[in-house]
Design a protein around this motif. Structure first.
Motif, PDB file in Angstrom:
ATOM      1  N   VAL A 186      36.956  32.992  47.645  1.00 31.62           N
ATOM      2  CA  VAL A 186      37.854  33.032  46.489  1.00 31.62           C
ATOM      3  C   VAL A 186      38.071  34.467  46.024  1.00 31.62           C
ATOM      4  CG1 VAL A 186      38.109  32.345  44.072  1.00 31.62           C
ATOM      5  CG2 VAL A 186      37.304  30.689  45.755  1.00 31.62           C
ATOM      6  N   ALA A 187      37.006  35.270  46.041  1.00 32.96           N
ATOM      7  CA  ALA A 187      37.143  36.671  45.617  1.00 32.96           C
ATOM      8  C   ALA A 187      38.127  37.411  46.521  1.00 32.96           C
ATOM      9  CB  ALA A 187      35.775  37.348  45.638  1.00 32.96           C
ATOM     10  N   MET A 188      38.016  37.229  47.841  1.00 27.74           N
ATOM     11  CA  MET A 188      38.929  37.908  48.764  1.00 27.74           C
ATOM     12  C   MET A 188      40.345  37.363  48.636  1.00 27.74           C
ATOM     13  SD  MET A 188      36.666  38.588  52.221  1.00 27.74           S
ATOM     14  CE  MET A 188      36.033  36.916  52.377  1.00 27.74           C
ATOM     15  N   THR A 189      40.478  36.051  48.401  1.00 20.17           N
ATOM     16  CA  THR A 189      41.803  35.465  48.221  1.00 20.17           C
ATOM     17  C   THR A 189      42.474  36.027  46.973  1.00 20.17           C
ATOM     18  OG1 THR A 189      41.140  33.427  49.338  1.00 20.17           O
ATOM     19  CG2 THR A 189      43.080  33.313  47.918  1.00 20.17           C
ATOM     20  N   ARG A 190      41.703  36.140  45.906  1.00 22.12           N
ATOM     21  CA  ARG A 190      42.270  36.706  44.680  1.00 22.12           C
ATOM     22  C   ARG A 190      42.611  38.184  44.865  1.00 22.12           C
ATOM     23  NH1 ARG A 190      39.161  33.803  39.518  1.00 22.12           N
ATOM     24  NH2 ARG A 190      39.846  31.672  40.051  1.00 22.12           N
ATOM     25  N   GLY A 191      41.807  38.880  45.654  1.00 23.32           N
ATOM     26  CA  GLY A 191      42.145  40.272  45.955  1.00 23.32           C
ATOM     27  C   GLY A 191      43.450  40.383  46.725  1.00 23.32           C
ATOM     28  N   ALA A 230      44.302  27.881  39.221  1.00 23.90           N
ATOM     29  CA  ALA A 230      44.810  29.024  39.981  1.00 23.90           C
ATOM     30  C   ALA A 230      44.109  29.165  41.328  1.00 23.90           C
ATOM     31  CB  ALA A 230      44.647  30.309  39.171  1.00 23.90           C
ATOM     32  N   THR A 231      42.864  28.701  41.432  1.00 28.63           N
ATOM     33  CA  THR A 231      42.163  28.752  42.721  1.00 28.63           C
ATOM     34  C   THR A 231      42.915  27.931  43.764  1.00 28.63           C
ATOM     35  OG1 THR A 231      40.027  29.049  41.621  1.00 28.63           O
ATOM     36  CG2 THR A 231      39.992  28.219  43.883  1.00 28.63           C
ATOM     37  N   TRP A 232      43.383  26.767  43.367  1.00 26.96           N
ATOM     38  CA  TRP A 232      44.083  25.882  44.302  1.00 26.96           C
ATOM     39  C   TRP A 232      45.509  26.356  44.537  1.00 26.96           C
ATOM     40  CZ3 TRP A 232      40.359  23.338  46.401  1.00 26.96           C
ATOM     41  CH2 TRP A 232      39.222  23.043  45.649  1.00 26.96           C
TER      42      TRP A 232
END
Length: 397
Positions: free
Chosen positions: A51-56, A94-96
């Motif tokens: 999730v951290a890398m996706t948000r980045g 927002a994660t999904w």
């Protein structure tokens, strides 16, 4: 000029396309795998970095969309608000949405990213092939012109819209929806309200401990000493009693001041108009109060608006160097065209030097936090040289 535009769009597309493919697919696989392995307990260790890398990556997409296409994409992520990390990540819509964006962006980013370079390359290759085909006697050399010229002519005009189209697709998936934005706002205002309540409680405890409590303790000590001296040294006992009376009066004054800081009695008993007139009574500069409301606000909203106006007026007295100020309060039916339907509006105007720092003003931040809990907004118009107008607006119910 057009050639440089086409080249810039082609270069940007060649950045977007490989990033969409080479970063999107591994992150998509990692996130799906982490979610699938959650029941086994090992998925949590994979989900956090995924999730951290996706948000980045989504943050990089937001910057690209803003800087290359002028498309603003707001961040929809909810505050953690004291929850555990895993419930916070899984419970954030927002994660999904980010996961859906990864899925869609792989083909869309690849296609829209490659098209600008493909058009330019196809056009150049088509035109370059015409002489060779013509010299070889091939009968289909005109097809090089038929495909090459339109592609080369279209490349300068289509490249930038294609890059913008990729940004718009990203915004449709990454930007917060109305419900997510509302949840985020409510969570943030709840945190601010909790923090403000705790800070206010600490202030009350400190004021009681350092002020009224100490004076009441001194009253008790003086009375005890007077009790011991009243028979043998009545004059000293009388002096101690007088001192105890002074301390009790000071303690009573401090308790009254403390109560006014929590909820002024005039506000609770007589309403906002009289509370504002009492507020400006001791002002060192003339402050005019204009009040046009038909009904009282609910008590929590009335209190929030009163203290927000008090903070605005305190800023005027501290920083503005004003000679005159005005407080204007308009209800939903007050002030003719200026009254907002279902909302109360308050303006604090002064003729001071202006130049209020909206970003760093602590008083302004406090007003915003106080009214945000009731869906209120604060706007400031403060040009250098003045005048300054602070507008407070909130729903009546």
């Amino acid at each position: 000029m057009r050639a440089s535009v086409a080249g810039q769009a082609a270069w940007r597309g060649l950045v977007i396309a490989p990033v969409s493919l080479l970063a999107g697919i591994p992150l998509l696989v990692l996130t799906v795998l982490a979610v699938a392995l959650l029941p086994l307990g090992v998925g949590a260790a994979l989900l956090r970095p995924a999730v951290a890398m996706t948000r980045g990556l989504a943050g990089a997409q937001r910057r690209i969309a803003r800087e290359w296409s002028g498309v603003e994409i707001a961040e929809p992520y909810l505050p953690r608000a004291g929850r555990g990390q895993l419930p916070w990540l899984l419970g954030d819509p927002a994660t999904w949405r980010d996961l859906l964006w990864l899925l869609v962006n792989v083909p869309v980013g690849l296609a829209l990213g490659l098209l600008p370079a493909t058009l330019a390359g196809w056009g150049v290759l088509g035109l370059l092939s015409v002489p060779a085909l013509a010299l070889s006697g091939a009968a289909f050399w005109p097809f090089g012109l038929a495909f090459g010229l339109p592609a080369l002519a279209l490349a300068p005009f289509a490249g930038r819209p294609l890059i913008r189209a990729q940004a718009l697709v990203a915004r449709s998936l990454l930007a917060p929806g109305d419900a997510s934005e509302r949840i985020s706002t409510l969570t943030e205002t709840r945190e601010h309200a909790t923090d403000d309540a705790q800070a206010e409680l600490r202030r009350i405890e400190r004021d009681l401990h350092d002020g009224a409590q100490a004076r009441l303790a001194a009253v008790g000590l003086s009375l005890g000493m007077a009790e011991d001296l009243v028979r043998e040294h009545p004059e000293q006992a009388i002096a101690l009693l007088a001192e105890a009376r002074r301390h009790s009066g000071d303690a009573l004054a401090e308790l009254r001041s403390l109560v006014r800081g929590i909820l002024p009695p005039v506000l609770a008993e007589r309403g906002l108009e009289d509370a504002l007139r009492a507020l400006v009574y001791s002002s060192p500069i003339p402050v005019e109060v204009r009040y046009d409301m038909d009904e009282r606000l609910p008590a929590p909203r009335e209190s929030a608006l009163y203290f927000a106006i008090a903070e605005a007026l305190a800023n005027v007295l501290k920083h503005s160097q004003a000679n005159h100020a005005r407080i204007l309060v308009l209800g939903p039916t007050g002030g003719g065209a200026r009254g907002a339907q279902g909302r109360v509006t308050a303006e604090v105007w002064d003729d001071g030097v202006g130049g209020a720092d909206v970003a760093n003003g602590q008083g302004l931040s406090g007003m915003r936090r106080r009214l945000a809990a009731f869906d209120g907004v604060v706007t400031v118009d403060s040009p250098v040289g003045g005048p300054t107008v602070v507008t407070l607006e909130m729903p009546c119910a």
